[in-house]
Design an enzyme around this catalytic site. Sequence first.
Site, short mmCIF file in Angstrom:
data_model
loop_
_atom_site.label_atom_id
_atom_site.label_comp_id
_atom_site.label_asym_id
_atom_site.label_seq_id
_atom_site.Cartn_x
_atom_site.Cartn_y
_atom_site.Cartn_z
N CYS A 187 -6.20 -3.17 -0.22
CA CYS A 187 -5.75 -3.18 -1.60
C CYS A 187 -4.57 -2.24 -1.69
CB CYS A 187 -6.86 -2.73 -2.55
SG CYS A 187 -6.36 -2.63 -4.28
N GLU B 30 -2.85 -9.03 -4.19
CA GLU B 30 -2.88 -9.30 -2.76
C GLU B 30 -1.83 -10.36 -2.45
OE1 GLU B 30 -4.32 -7.56 -0.68
OE2 GLU B 30 -6.17 -6.73 -1.51
#
Length: 222
Positions: A2, A103
Amino acid sequence: MCGRFSLFEDIGSLKEQFQFDFSDDIDPRYNIAPGQDILTVIDNGDGRIGTRMRWGFIPFWADDEKIGYRMINARAETVDEKASFKHAFKQRRCLILTDGFYEWKKDGKQKQPYRFGMKNKKPFVLAGLWENWSKDGKDITSCTIITTSPNDVTGKIHDRMPVILSEDKLEIWLDRSMDQAQKLKKLLVPYDADSMEAYPVSTAINSAKNEGMELIAPINSL
């Protein structure tokens, strides 16, 4: 991993939803990047308090603060074993507040960014660890986001996702008397995919210099 997220919810609403004290204000952020200060929540023994920490974990034994750029995430599978994280995992856990994370999906030589959040549009909590580091007169409090295997929503884009904690798990995560690794690790699982949504966004998110509401706008459907 992340590597980017957002938090633009009003601080008053955040304090009400997650029940913490915080005397300062925060600016809306749509493109939070490693190395920047972020809002976290800890339990100081008298209750939940909000505090700012640098995103990028610096172990207390580190010689150089720059190591933090390599430790923005900690893997749930090994967080209780790695020398960098195992002590913080038992003693220094925090909540990292967000309303969405990003992402990138590989498409040939290109990478398309996607935004992930809750279908109900509400802010949510990522599981984090924190540490104090001091050297040469400099004191830094830093943190990392724990990641786990993906659910059905995130798995279409990436092979990892941040650990999202439901609100009924926040108390045990912040409980400083809880140091049983196996019980804590049971919290570090993929979040319910049915509660989440994802959509592609502009590649402007790629640069940490870019900010603004336009970064969270969908460019088409997933």
